[in-house]
Scaffold this motif. Sequence first.
Motif, PDB file in Angstrom:
ATOM      1  N   UNK A 103      30.610  31.340 -60.585  1.00  0.00           N
ATOM      2  CA  UNK A 103      29.657  31.106 -61.671  1.00  0.00           C
ATOM      3  C   UNK A 103      29.800  32.174 -62.765  1.00  0.00           C
ATOM      4  N   UNK A 104      30.072  33.404 -62.342  1.00  0.00           N
ATOM      5  CA  UNK A 104      30.240  34.482 -63.319  1.00  0.00           C
ATOM      6  C   UNK A 104      31.494  34.261 -64.164  1.00  0.00           C
ATOM      7  N   UNK A 105      32.548  33.738 -63.555  1.00  0.00           N
ATOM      8  CA  UNK A 105      33.775  33.444 -64.300  1.00  0.00           C
ATOM      9  C   UNK A 105      33.522  32.370 -65.359  1.00  0.00           C
ATOM     10  N   UNK A 106      32.758  31.345 -65.003  1.00  0.00           N
ATOM     11  CA  UNK A 106      32.425  30.307 -65.982  1.00  0.00           C
ATOM     12  C   UNK A 106      31.657  30.910 -67.152  1.00  0.00           C
ATOM     13  N   UNK A 107      30.668  31.728 -66.834  1.00  0.00           N
ATOM     14  CA  UNK A 107      29.861  32.356 -67.889  1.00  0.00           C
ATOM     15  C   UNK A 107      30.719  33.267 -68.762  1.00  0.00           C
ATOM     16  N   UNK A 108      31.541  34.104 -68.149  1.00  0.00           N
ATOM     17  CA  UNK A 108      32.365  35.033 -68.914  1.00  0.00           C
ATOM     18  C   UNK A 108      33.387  34.330 -69.785  1.00  0.00           C
ATOM     19  N   UNK A 109      33.980  33.274 -69.269  1.00  0.00           N
ATOM     20  CA  UNK A 109      34.979  32.534 -70.050  1.00  0.00           C
ATOM     21  C   UNK A 109      34.336  31.865 -71.258  1.00  0.00           C
ATOM     22  N   UNK A 110      33.170  31.264 -71.053  1.00  0.00           N
ATOM     23  CA  UNK A 110      32.542  30.598 -72.188  1.00  0.00           C
ATOM     24  C   UNK A 110      31.969  31.601 -73.180  1.00  0.00           C
ATOM     25  N   UNK A 127      23.953  29.388 -76.978  1.00  0.00           N
ATOM     26  CA  UNK A 127      23.224  30.476 -76.325  1.00  0.00           C
ATOM     27  C   UNK A 127      22.450  29.968 -75.116  1.00  0.00           C
ATOM     28  N   UNK A 128      21.905  28.753 -75.217  1.00  0.00           N
ATOM     29  CA  UNK A 128      21.147  28.194 -74.101  1.00  0.00           C
ATOM     30  C   UNK A 128      22.048  27.980 -72.891  1.00  0.00           C
ATOM     31  N   UNK A 129      23.264  27.507 -73.123  1.00  0.00           N
ATOM     32  CA  UNK A 129      24.199  27.319 -72.014  1.00  0.00           C
ATOM     33  C   UNK A 129      24.561  28.657 -71.385  1.00  0.00           C
ATOM     34  N   UNK A 130      24.755  29.671 -72.217  1.00  0.00           N
ATOM     35  CA  UNK A 130      25.110  30.985 -71.686  1.00  0.00           C
ATOM     36  C   UNK A 130      23.946  31.612 -70.921  1.00  0.00           C
ATOM     37  N   UNK A 131      22.739  31.527 -71.465  1.00  0.00           N
ATOM     38  CA  UNK A 131      21.595  32.111 -70.755  1.00  0.00           C
ATOM     39  C   UNK A 131      21.357  31.392 -69.428  1.00  0.00           C
ATOM     40  N   UNK A 132      21.442  30.078 -69.450  1.00  0.00           N
ATOM     41  CA  UNK A 132      21.275  29.307 -68.215  1.00  0.00           C
ATOM     42  C   UNK A 132      22.390  29.622 -67.223  1.00  0.00           C
ATOM     43  N   UNK A 133      23.614  29.711 -67.729  1.00  0.00           N
ATOM     44  CA  UNK A 133      24.744  30.010 -66.866  1.00  0.00           C
ATOM     45  C   UNK A 133      24.648  31.377 -66.225  1.00  0.00           C
ATOM     46  N   UNK A 134      24.096  32.346 -66.953  1.00  0.00           N
ATOM     47  CA  UNK A 134      23.930  33.686 -66.390  1.00  0.00           C
ATOM     48  C   UNK A 134      22.928  33.663 -65.239  1.00  0.00           C
ATOM     49  N   UNK A 135      21.834  32.930 -65.400  1.00  0.00           N
ATOM     50  CA  UNK A 135      20.845  32.839 -64.323  1.00  0.00           C
ATOM     51  C   UNK A 135      21.406  32.072 -63.129  1.00  0.00           C
ATOM     52  N   UNK A 320      24.761  40.829 -77.554  1.00  0.00           N
ATOM     53  CA  UNK A 320      26.070  40.160 -77.624  1.00  0.00           C
ATOM     54  C   UNK A 320      26.399  39.303 -76.414  1.00  0.00           C
ATOM     55  N   UNK A 321      25.603  39.437 -75.339  1.00  0.00           N
ATOM     56  CA  UNK A 321      25.862  38.653 -74.135  1.00  0.00           C
ATOM     57  C   UNK A 321      24.982  37.408 -74.048  1.00  0.00           C
ATOM     58  N   UNK A 322      24.110  37.191 -75.040  1.00  0.00           N
ATOM     59  CA  UNK A 322      23.246  36.004 -75.097  1.00  0.00           C
ATOM     60  C   UNK A 322      22.402  35.866 -73.828  1.00  0.00           C
ATOM     61  N   UNK A 323      21.826  36.966 -73.374  1.00  0.00           N
ATOM     62  CA  UNK A 323      21.088  36.958 -72.111  1.00  0.00           C
ATOM     63  C   UNK A 323      19.686  36.373 -72.243  1.00  0.00           C
ATOM     64  N   UNK A 324      18.956  36.756 -73.272  1.00  0.00           N
ATOM     65  CA  UNK A 324      17.594  36.253 -73.486  1.00  0.00           C
ATOM     66  C   UNK A 324      17.461  35.953 -74.981  1.00  0.00           C
ATOM     67  N   UNK A 325      17.230  34.690 -75.327  1.00  0.00           N
ATOM     68  CA  UNK A 325      17.322  34.269 -76.719  1.00  0.00           C
ATOM     69  C   UNK A 325      16.057  33.557 -77.182  1.00  0.00           C
ATOM     70  N   UNK A 326      15.988  33.322 -78.502  1.00  0.00           N
ATOM     71  CA  UNK A 326      14.920  32.520 -79.084  1.00  0.00           C
ATOM     72  C   UNK A 326      15.476  31.138 -79.422  1.00  0.00           C
TER      73      UNK A 326
END
Length: 474
Positions: A103-110, A127-135, A320-326
Amino acid sequence: MEWFTAPEYGLSRIVFQRGLAVLYCVAFLSAALQFRALIGERGMLPVPEYLRRTDPRRTPSLFHWRYSDRLFAAVAWSGAVLALAMAAGAGDAVPLPVSMLLWLLLWGAYLSIVNVGQTWYAFGWESLLLETGFLAVLLGNDETGPPVLVLLLLRWLLFRVEFGAGLIKLRGDRCWRDLTCLHHHHETQPMPGPLSWFFHHLPGPLHKVEVAANHVVQLGVPFLLFAPQPVATVAACLMIATQLWLVLSGNFAWLNWLTIVIAVSAVDASPLTGDRPGSDPPVWYVGLVLAVTVLVLVRSYRPVRNLLSRRQVMNRSYDPFHLVNSYGAFGTVGRVRYEIVVEGTDSPVPGPGAVWKEYGFKGKPGDPRRLPRPFAPYHLRLDWLMWFAALSPGYAEGWFGPFVERLLEGDRDTLRLLGHNPFPDAPPVHVRARLYRYRYTTWRELRETGAWWHRELVREYLPPTRLRKPAGRE
């Protein structure tokens, strides 16, 4: 550690992870099939040029190490394959640490793709895909029950998506407050779907009911996500129903589908399946989830401040990591639809006698007799930016000129982004762009003409343009 896991959400986790993996696959495919014309080495906004003027600390990406079209394609296609494997259940077939790594590889690649994507990737659903993917990295697999804290973080994310969208409407366009926005929205939205014409022609009172229901779901229901079950499940199901309504009425890439996937994580399916107890989670896993929970809560300060601000902004990342967004959408709804129509001619002189042929796009309106097609969750990036460019030339700065140049060159990668190329044998001598006003036809006009749109010329957007040294011509 009974407090740490919630086995009753085992089925919800499976559906969430499989759905997220499918959307990851769509996102990587979108990147793989479109990047060469958009951001490739010869693209409209080349990545190498962008990397030369950006700081790796502000745009972390593996492409800062090295970029080539071949490497980008490898990352995108590998991401699609890995996502497809995760959708098939690969994450549950391996040990917990390996599943988290995948899952981390998917997040990092995107993340690497988004951070070099420039304006083509400046959409809230990235950003929503990245934040969701990180969780999702922390949600675990069949070795342990879903962590309660991660489930709550997903609900916090869903709350911000829905409540942020509701507030931006309430604070924005007056038509949201007088319940009339849907008199216009289905006609002026960025990329209508095949049913949008019919939604537009629903009775006015029903449009007002739709807006009122939207306010209830986005401004009231999100608070119920944190209520005991089955209230939280009911709240999530109401959001899912609303998002499915939006899926039917337009093409919003994977925004609606991803919101549905996130909402699924709040559904308690144990009355249907029973609890699925897992083994006690490893201590390192518990510690990692606790640490990330604290990180997300701390990083939530700026999004919360944005929610409370009268100057609320939509779709902003704070790191820059799109962890928590508006998040948010359609604070303003257009009353008039404008479209840019791009045309070319073989004539050496673009005078009155020149015959102009129109380029067709895959998703955006063009030929008035062509019914819009369904594309979501796939993202047609050029079509979306063309909608913005019709609103203001400022949105086209930097890429529209290169786009026209590629048409004059007959660039194959650019032409693949289009639905119709009127010059299959050789590129045109001149290309121009004209701005039209589009509106839906009435029922009577549709019966008489077979056209879904009526369009009127407004003005010239780009005068006839040619290459200084046309390729293959003397």
